[in-house]
Design an enzyme around this catalytic site. Structure first.
Site, PDB file in Angstrom:
ATOM      1  N   HIS A 132      56.837  59.439  97.051  1.00 34.80           N
ATOM      2  CA  HIS A 132      55.712  60.021  97.791  1.00 34.80           C
ATOM      3  C   HIS A 132      54.415  59.283  97.460  1.00 34.80           C
ATOM      4  CE1 HIS A 132      58.288  63.387  98.927  1.00 34.80           C
ATOM      5  NE2 HIS A 132      57.303  63.890  99.637  1.00 34.80           N
ATOM      6  N   HIS A 171      57.529  65.194  89.371  1.00 35.70           N
ATOM      7  CA  HIS A 171      57.400  63.896  88.709  1.00 35.70           C
ATOM      8  C   HIS A 171      56.537  64.012  87.460  1.00 35.70           C
ATOM      9  CE1 HIS A 171      59.240  61.146  91.639  1.00 35.70           C
ATOM     10  NE2 HIS A 171      58.723  61.908  92.588  1.00 35.70           N
TER      11      HIS A 171
END
Length: 206
Positions: A132, A171
């Site tokens: 992303h 993450h």
């Protein structure tokens, strides 16, 4: 005569690099967990909206469809948008590079990552780097180089999308930092590719 005591050669010191990397990874994990916990009051719906806004299931099919549409016989001018060519090239490069690095590094995602994450391919199980983040910074840097304004808004969106990955627990911080640098590099590669195509092609209006 008593047998001589066996002498053993001193063992070689353990390489410092893995220990150093382990220390960095541990610090990264601790900072990431702290940020995740600190920003839990942020509405999850907002973070999920940022997640969707940077999703490859949107950013890859839509530009490819527009590119195919512009190249179809239905396009009376016959000209293909160089912006779409460069953007699609960058997104394909991003897909390949992020997937390659993920399967090589194989860093597990945070243990506190919620189970509401969509996994498109096997590489998505791994955490480093953030796809992303790389995608958002690729798009922001590429569009900024193409003259889109305001540039600040593009990079603000990219930064917010990247931050949401840590706050959602998807993450670690280093994942999104690496993804951001990778995305800017991919934008540079896309512009190189686009300049080459503009010099070679007669259907691109550059």
């Amino acid at each position: 005569m008593a047998p001589a005591a066996a002498t053993s050669s001193p063992s070689a010191p353990a390489p410092a690099r893995p220990a150093l990397l382990g220390g960095i990874a541990g610090l990264d994990a601790a900072v990431s967990l702290r940020l995740h916990a600190l920003f839990l009051p942020v509405p999850r719906l907002l973070l999920k909206a940022l997640e969707v806004a940077g999703d490859g299931r949107i950013w890859l099919p839509v530009p490819i469809s527009l590119l195919l549409l512009s190249a179809s016989p239905a396009n009376a001018s016959g000209a293909v948008s160089p912006l779409l060519v460069g953007l699609v090239a960058g997104l394909v490069i991003d897909l390949a590079l992020v997937g390659l690095v993920k399967v090589v590094v194989r860093r597990p995602r945070p243990a506190y990552n919620a189970k509401d994450m969509y996994v498109a391919v096997a590489a998505d199980h791994w955490s480093f780097p953030s796809g992303h983040s790389s995608r958002a910074f690729l798009v922001a840097a590429f569009l900024a180089a193409a003259g889109f304004q305001p540039r600040e808004a593009l990079f603000l969106w990219a930064a917010a999308t990247s931050a949401s990955r840590v706050l959602l627990g998807r993450h670690y911080v280093l994942d999104v930092v690496a993804g951001a640098f990778l995305g800017v590099f991919e934008a540079w590669l896309s512009n190189l590719f686009l300049r080459f195509m503009c010099a070679q092609s007669t259907i691109l209006v550059c």
